[in-house]
Scaffold this motif. Structure first.
Motif, PDB file in Angstrom:
ATOM      1  N   ARG A 258       0.845  -1.196   0.000  1.00 57.59           N
ATOM      2  CA  ARG A 258       0.000   0.000   0.000  1.00 57.59           C
ATOM      3  C   ARG A 258       0.882   1.249   0.000  1.00 57.59           C
ATOM      4  O   ARG A 258       1.957   1.244   0.611  1.00 57.59           O
ATOM      5  CB  ARG A 258      -0.902   0.006   1.236  1.00 57.59           C
ATOM      6  CG  ARG A 258      -1.954  -1.102   1.248  1.00 57.59           C
ATOM      7  CD  ARG A 258      -2.632  -1.195   2.599  1.00 57.59           C
ATOM      8  NE  ARG A 258      -1.692  -1.680   3.618  1.00 57.59           N
ATOM      9  CZ  ARG A 258      -1.988  -1.788   4.923  1.00 57.59           C
ATOM     10  NH1 ARG A 258      -3.184  -1.400   5.368  1.00 57.59           N
ATOM     11  NH2 ARG A 258      -1.086  -2.257   5.761  1.00 57.59           N
ATOM     12  N   PRO A 259       0.461   2.304  -0.640  1.00 59.32           N
ATOM     13  CA  PRO A 259       1.267   3.533  -0.643  1.00 59.32           C
ATOM     14  C   PRO A 259       1.079   4.310   0.662  1.00 59.32           C
ATOM     15  O   PRO A 259       0.093   4.129   1.389  1.00 59.32           O
ATOM     16  CB  PRO A 259       0.698   4.309  -1.836  1.00 59.32           C
ATOM     17  CG  PRO A 259      -0.736   3.874  -1.912  1.00 59.32           C
ATOM     18  CD  PRO A 259      -0.732   2.429  -1.512  1.00 59.32           C
ATOM     19  N   GLY A 260       2.047   5.165   0.963  1.00 63.52           N
ATOM     20  CA  GLY A 260       1.931   6.070   2.100  1.00 63.52           C
ATOM     21  C   GLY A 260       2.340   5.456   3.422  1.00 63.52           C
ATOM     22  O   GLY A 260       2.896   4.365   3.506  1.00 63.52           O
ATOM     23  N   ARG A 261       2.037   6.227   4.495  1.00 62.52           N
ATOM     24  CA  ARG A 261       2.421   5.818   5.840  1.00 62.52           C
ATOM     25  C   ARG A 261       1.467   4.724   6.348  1.00 62.52           C
ATOM     26  O   ARG A 261       0.259   4.776   6.157  1.00 62.52           O
ATOM     27  CB  ARG A 261       2.392   7.022   6.782  1.00 62.52           C
ATOM     28  CG  ARG A 261       3.020   6.772   8.145  1.00 62.52           C
ATOM     29  CD  ARG A 261       2.923   8.021   9.000  1.00 62.52           C
ATOM     30  NE  ARG A 261       3.720   9.107   8.446  1.00 62.52           N
ATOM     31  CZ  ARG A 261       5.005   9.294   8.729  1.00 62.52           C
ATOM     32  NH1 ARG A 261       5.634   8.444   9.529  1.00 62.52           N
ATOM     33  NH2 ARG A 261       5.646  10.321   8.199  1.00 62.52           N
TER      34      ARG A 261
ATOM     35  N   GLY B  51       3.127   3.873  11.740  1.00 58.86           N
ATOM     36  CA  GLY B  51       3.900   5.100  11.576  1.00 58.86           C
ATOM     37  C   GLY B  51       5.001   4.995  10.553  1.00 58.86           C
ATOM     38  O   GLY B  51       5.580   6.008  10.148  1.00 58.86           O
ATOM     39  N   GLY B  52       5.334   3.774  10.131  1.00 57.87           N
ATOM     40  CA  GLY B  52       6.393   3.588   9.135  1.00 57.87           C
ATOM     41  C   GLY B  52       5.826   3.495   7.732  1.00 57.87           C
ATOM     42  O   GLY B  52       4.635   3.698   7.511  1.00 57.87           O
ATOM     43  N   TYR B  53       6.687   3.189   6.800  1.00 55.52           N
ATOM     44  CA  TYR B  53       6.275   3.125   5.404  1.00 55.52           C
ATOM     45  C   TYR B  53       6.364   1.709   4.830  1.00 55.52           C
ATOM     46  O   TYR B  53       6.070   1.505   3.660  1.00 55.52           O
ATOM     47  CB  TYR B  53       7.140   4.069   4.556  1.00 55.52           C
ATOM     48  CG  TYR B  53       6.851   5.528   4.824  1.00 55.52           C
ATOM     49  CD1 TYR B  53       5.842   6.204   4.126  1.00 55.52           C
ATOM     50  CD2 TYR B  53       7.582   6.221   5.782  1.00 55.52           C
ATOM     51  CE1 TYR B  53       5.574   7.535   4.387  1.00 55.52           C
ATOM     52  CE2 TYR B  53       7.314   7.552   6.051  1.00 55.52           C
ATOM     53  CZ  TYR B  53       6.308   8.206   5.350  1.00 55.52           C
ATOM     54  OH  TYR B  53       6.050   9.535   5.613  1.00 55.52           O
ATOM     55  N   PHE B  54       6.768   0.737   5.658  1.00 58.87           N
ATOM     56  CA  PHE B  54       6.901  -0.635   5.169  1.00 58.87           C
ATOM     57  C   PHE B  54       5.595  -1.373   5.425  1.00 58.87           C
ATOM     58  O   PHE B  54       5.132  -1.484   6.565  1.00 58.87           O
ATOM     59  CB  PHE B  54       8.056  -1.359   5.863  1.00 58.87           C
ATOM     60  CG  PHE B  54       8.426  -2.662   5.211  1.00 58.87           C
ATOM     61  CD1 PHE B  54       9.398  -2.705   4.220  1.00 58.87           C
ATOM     62  CD2 PHE B  54       7.798  -3.848   5.571  1.00 58.87           C
ATOM     63  CE1 PHE B  54       9.732  -3.910   3.601  1.00 58.87           C
ATOM     64  CE2 PHE B  54       8.125  -5.045   4.952  1.00 58.87           C
ATOM     65  CZ  PHE B  54       9.097  -5.079   3.962  1.00 58.87           C
ATOM     66  N   ASP B  55       4.992  -1.901   4.372  1.00 62.68           N
ATOM     67  CA  ASP B  55       3.701  -2.582   4.487  1.00 62.68           C
ATOM     68  C   ASP B  55       3.918  -4.075   4.778  1.00 62.68           C
ATOM     69  O   ASP B  55       4.074  -4.890   3.870  1.00 62.68           O
ATOM     70  CB  ASP B  55       2.908  -2.402   3.187  1.00 62.68           C
ATOM     71  CG  ASP B  55       1.491  -2.952   3.306  1.00 62.68           C
ATOM     72  OD1 ASP B  55       1.138  -3.437   4.394  1.00 62.68           O
ATOM     73  OD2 ASP B  55       0.756  -2.905   2.294  1.00 62.68           O
ATOM     74  N   TYR B  56       3.936  -4.409   6.075  1.00 63.24           N
ATOM     75  CA  TYR B  56       4.130  -5.805   6.476  1.00 63.24           C
ATOM     76  C   TYR B  56       2.968  -6.685   6.038  1.00 63.24           C
ATOM     77  O   TYR B  56       3.148  -7.888   5.783  1.00 63.24           O
ATOM     78  CB  TYR B  56       4.306  -5.892   7.996  1.00 63.24           C
ATOM     79  CG  TYR B  56       5.590  -5.272   8.489  1.00 63.24           C
ATOM     80  CD1 TYR B  56       6.784  -5.981   8.437  1.00 63.24           C
ATOM     81  CD2 TYR B  56       5.624  -3.973   8.996  1.00 63.24           C
ATOM     82  CE1 TYR B  56       7.972  -5.428   8.877  1.00 63.24           C
ATOM     83  CE2 TYR B  56       6.804  -3.399   9.441  1.00 63.24           C
ATOM     84  CZ  TYR B  56       7.987  -4.125   9.385  1.00 63.24           C
ATOM     85  OH  TYR B  56       9.159  -3.573   9.814  1.00 63.24           O
TER      86      TYR B  56
END
Length: 496
Positions: free
Chosen positions: A472-475, A479-484
């Motif tokens: 997914r794009p964005g935060r 709070g991070g930017y990595f989409d687990y």
């Protein structure tokens, strides 16, 4: 009729020396031939213009004798008119080569003198007949010697005795006695330890057992080669152990106490067994399995390289790690090259954390593969030996002319297929579940960290399919930017 070459102060002669088997590498037999030939030349007042030497090359084997071919070329160019050899069988034991030599001698007026058999006048019919008779006798002697040596080796193999050659890795304990040997490099006689080839060398035997167990747990030959280098282990000749060396060592029947003659198993050897037959057969089955997963090219450096799937849309391909994000940020990208990438370090850490968490649960024992049911290892070993004996019997009947080619081929094909089935069953019984060392460990995370990358990848292949979906794009909510959540786990065992 051409006249035989007579002794003359101006006569130009060449010497040819050959020894078919130089066991010491010192060339002593060749040196003795040369000395006797030089003495003959001196007695006759001949000028020796060249000496040709083929050391440790059989005239009967058909192997190229470089100096012999060079001598024929020089004689054809008129380099000399006399050839000196210790005996005619040093010159050739091949009828084809002899006829070539006779033709050249007749065409160029070359005389042949031997230390042991006198002058061979190839310019006369009687001289050529003598040479042909001596050549036929020499060939018969070579064939008889070859048969005798082969029979002696066969008898030793059938009795399970060591037949000589390079010391096999794993065996050869010093007896405390010394024997004399000629050093190949210096030619000096030295004393070396006498070895007992029936006893296993502890360090090498332990390495063979470790290699066997690692392969059965899902390890790779490549990782074992590196392990051997780190331990300072070498081959019996003192060379670094290569991929081919290690694979050959693992698949050697001697490890399981099995005697072999001409590639066929012939019985039980009279030496220590290092690996039990079940594990040996299993390792052979694993290494010969055409579906065995191997990684082409360089050794993998990342957990999921060519194991994680892409998952972008309907893409079924695997991903690999590239430096397209800069050397500081290696990323997993699809083999097809379409866009997007996932930070390799973060992805691997999440996958490892997820695997460890799953193995720490109380029901982790449910993930272990159950031992194959209904496999009687002893019965399979007996069946396998019966099949191998049947194959030996078929070979004997065919060799004796008592069995035609078609039934022989059909019988061997059936036996091989049956033996392959037995070997597969033995492999199933001996393979070790990659999860065994992790499930039930006091500290699963520590046990996981202690595994080599190859072993971790074996656990991954066995336990779960990992797919990297489009993130997914964005935060993200954390709070991070990595989409687990875009890393999808498809468990192959137990419940998720």
């Amino acid at each position: 009729m051409k006249k035989t070459q007579t002794a003359d102060a101006q006569t130009r002669a060449v010497i040819y020396c050959r020894i078919s088997q130089d066991r010491t590498g010192a060339g002593l037999g060749v040196d003795r031939q040369r000395e006797d030939c030089e003495a003959l030349a001196e007695r006759n007042g001949w000028q020796v213009v060249e000496t040709y030497v083929d050391n440790d090359v059989s005239a009967f084997s058909g192997k190229l004798r470089k100096d012999y071919r060079r001598m024929l070329a020089d004689l054809d160019e008129g380099r000399a008119t006399v050839v000196i050899v210790w005996h005619t069988d040093r010159l050739t034991r091949s009828i084809v080569e002899l006829e070539e030599y006779i033709e050249l001698s007749d065409r160029r007026g070359i005389a042949t003198h031997t230390v042991q058999a006198g002058t061979i006048d190839l310019a006369t019919p009687s001289g050529r007949m003598t040479a042909r008779i001596l050549g036929a006798v020499a060939r018969q002697e070579s064939e008889h010697k070859g048969h005798r040596v082969a029979r002696a080796r066969q008898q030793k193999a059938m009795a399970g005795e060591w037949s000589g050659g390079i010391r096999p890795f794993g065996w050869g304990v010093p007896t405390g006695e010394l024997r004399k040997k000629v050093d190949r490099k210096t030619g000096d006689e030295v004393e070396v330890p006498e070895l007992d080839m029936s006893r296993a060398v502890p360090e090498e035997a332990e390495a063979l057992r470790y290699w066997t167990d690692e392969i059965l747990r899902g390890g790779s030959i490549r990782s074992l080669v590196q392990w051997s280098a780190d331990k300072g282990l070498t081959t019996a000749r003192g060379n670094a152990i290569t991929h081919t060396d290690l694979r050959d060592m693992l698949m050697r029947p001697r490890n399981a106490g099995i005697a072999v003659y001409r590639g066929e198993e012939v019985g039980t050897g009279q030496w220590e067994q290092i690996v039990d037959e079940t594990r040996f057969r299993a390792v052979c089955a694993v290494l010969k399995d055409p579906s065995r997963t191997t990684t082409p090219g360089a050794a993998p450096k990342w957990l999921g390289s060519l194991l994680y799937r892409c998952g972008r849309g309907d893409c079924p391909e695997f991903v690999y790690v590239t430096q397209s994000g800069g050397r500081r940020y290696p990323s997993y990208r699809c083999q097809t090259g379409h866009g997007g990438g996932r930070r390799a370090e973060t992805t691997d850490q999440h996958v490892e954390d997820t695997i460890v968490e799953r193995l720490e649960r109380p029901d982790a024992h449910d993930l272990l593969e159950h031992a194959p049911e209904g496999i009687d290892v002893s019965a399979l070993q007996i069946e396998g030996e019966q099949i191998r004996q049947r194959m030996r019997d078929l070979g004997g009947l065919f060799g004796a002319g008592q069995l035609e080619l078609v039934p022989f081929t059909e019988g061997m094909d059936t036996a091989r297929a049956q033996l392959a089935g037995v070997t597969q069953q033995l492999a199933r019984a001996a393979k070790v579940d990659p999860l065994v060392s992790l499930v039930g460990a006091a500290d699963v995370r520590a046990a996981w960290k202690a595994l080599s990358l190859d072993r971790k990848r074996a656990v991954l292949r066995s336990l779960v399919d990992v797919t990297l979906k489009t993130p997914r794009p964005g935060r993200m909510p954390d709070g991070g930017y990595f989409d687990y959540d875009a890393i999808v786990f498809g468990w192959k065992r137990g419940n998720s």
